[in-house]
Design an enzyme around this catalytic site. Sequence first.
Site, mmCIF file in Angstrom:
data_model
loop_
_atom_site.group_PDB
_atom_site.id
_atom_site.type_symbol
_atom_site.label_atom_id
_atom_site.label_comp_id
_atom_site.label_asym_id
_atom_site.label_seq_id
_atom_site.Cartn_x
_atom_site.Cartn_y
_atom_site.Cartn_z
ATOM 1 N N HIS A 8 1.600 11.064 -2.447
ATOM 2 C CA HIS A 8 0.442 10.463 -3.094
ATOM 3 C C HIS A 8 -0.259 11.464 -4.014
ATOM 4 O O HIS A 8 -0.175 12.682 -3.814
ATOM 5 C CB HIS A 8 -0.536 9.933 -2.044
ATOM 6 C CG HIS A 8 -0.072 8.647 -1.412
ATOM 7 N ND1 HIS A 8 -0.914 7.821 -0.705
ATOM 8 C CD2 HIS A 8 1.148 8.042 -1.419
ATOM 9 C CE1 HIS A 8 -0.220 6.748 -0.298
ATOM 10 N NE2 HIS A 8 1.030 6.869 -0.704
ATOM 11 N N GLU A 11 -3.338 12.282 -4.336
ATOM 12 C CA GLU A 11 -4.335 13.157 -3.692
ATOM 13 C C GLU A 11 -3.632 14.295 -2.954
ATOM 14 O O GLU A 11 -4.074 15.449 -3.009
ATOM 15 C CB GLU A 11 -5.181 12.359 -2.683
ATOM 16 C CG GLU A 11 -5.921 11.160 -3.283
ATOM 17 C CD GLU A 11 -5.103 9.866 -3.254
ATOM 18 O OE1 GLU A 11 -3.877 9.921 -3.446
ATOM 19 O OE2 GLU A 11 -5.708 8.805 -3.037
ATOM 20 N N CYS A 66 -5.557 6.845 1.078
ATOM 21 C CA CYS A 66 -5.038 6.207 2.305
ATOM 22 C C CYS A 66 -5.367 7.100 3.517
ATOM 23 O O CYS A 66 -5.912 8.196 3.363
ATOM 24 C CB CYS A 66 -3.519 6.028 2.189
ATOM 25 S SG CYS A 66 -2.642 7.584 2.325
ATOM 26 N N CYS A 119 -3.760 10.667 3.380
ATOM 27 C CA CYS A 119 -4.452 11.582 2.462
ATOM 28 C C CYS A 119 -5.835 11.930 3.003
ATOM 29 O O CYS A 119 -6.311 13.063 2.821
ATOM 30 C CB CYS A 119 -4.549 10.979 1.064
ATOM 31 S SG CYS A 119 -2.944 10.938 0.239
HETATM 32 N N1 LIG Z 1 -4.582 6.496 -2.706
HETATM 33 C C1 LIG Z 1 -3.326 6.288 -3.112
HETATM 34 C C2 LIG Z 1 -2.671 5.108 -2.854
HETATM 35 C C3 LIG Z 1 -1.383 4.941 -3.273
HETATM 36 N N2 LIG Z 1 -0.768 5.924 -3.942
HETATM 37 C C4 LIG Z 1 0.572 5.706 -4.480
HETATM 38 C C5 LIG Z 1 1.680 5.382 -3.571
HETATM 39 C C6 LIG Z 1 2.581 4.494 -4.414
HETATM 40 O O1 LIG Z 1 3.344 5.284 -5.310
HETATM 41 C C7 LIG Z 1 1.583 3.707 -5.216
HETATM 42 C C8 LIG Z 1 1.183 2.402 -4.546
HETATM 43 O O2 LIG Z 1 2.174 1.479 -4.829
HETATM 44 P P1 LIG Z 1 1.939 -0.083 -4.565
HETATM 45 O O3 LIG Z 1 1.816 -0.253 -3.080
HETATM 46 O O4 LIG Z 1 0.683 -0.477 -5.289
HETATM 47 O O5 LIG Z 1 3.168 -0.738 -5.139
HETATM 48 O O6 LIG Z 1 0.454 4.568 -5.325
HETATM 49 C C9 LIG Z 1 -1.427 7.106 -4.203
HETATM 50 O O7 LIG Z 1 -0.874 8.025 -4.849
HETATM 51 N N3 LIG Z 1 -2.693 7.263 -3.774
#
Ligand SMILES: Nc1ccn([C@H]2C[C@H](O)[C@@H](COP(=O)(O)O)O2)c(=O)n1
EC number: 3.5.4.12
Length: 203
Positions: A102, A104, A128, A131
């Site tokens: 992620h 973060e 999440c 993180c």
């Molecule tokens: N706080 C976050 C939440 C999600 N991510 C990343 C993880 C995946 O690459 C994408 C989410 O994909 P989706 O479930 O919308 O198809 O975003 C993050 O980096 N930071």
Amino acid sequence: MAEVSAQDLISQLSKSPESHKRKEYLHWDDYFMATSLLSAKRSKDPVTQVGACIVDSQNRIVAIGYNGFPRNCSDDVFPWSKAKKGSQEFDPLEDKKMYVVHAEANAILNSNGMSLSGTRLYTTLFPCNECAKLIIQVGISQVLYLSDKYADKPTYRASKRMLDAVGVEYKRHIPQKKTITIDFDTFPEEDPNASLGLNELHL
Ligand SMILES: Nc1ccn([C@H]2C[C@H](O)[C@@H](COP(=O)(O)O)O2)c(=O)n1
């Protein structure tokens, strides 16, 4: 032609836009969130691109990151799809969530082990639970986010539960500027001396 006194000239000059502080400058929070958005542009995720930026108490950016696979795990080999539970071809190993780091977490890792105690994290999407654990462990004291589109999911509720328990503040960033345009064409293409051939002169 009307004569202009020296005094008039001085007062006219002092009123010219160049003599005042620019009013359209970016405020800190917009600047750091825009940095996170720019970082998100590096993400190869076809659905959600996330960017994050960590800033110290003196408004210095200490690290940035975006969501992506770990170093040397090829973007062209690992899956960018989500495995659909219940479908015949369901294969949990073909789900990006198994592999993506992620934004973060990447920002925290990119800080090269420096102390992040008391820093602020700007992220385009609410962190999440995984993180949140890292955020708490490294001592980040405030989280600013743009979107909380997964707020109802257990992982995000768990994240808030932990952040609340330890007093890490979080707040949605409301941008002061609606748009920030980066247009490479607004910058001169080359050194003005180049057209005069001055660069070739070796005096
Ligand atoms: N706080 C976050 C939440 C999600 N991510 C990343 C993880 C995946 O690459 C994408 C989410 O994909 P989706 O479930 O919308 O198809 O975003 C993050 O980096 N930071």
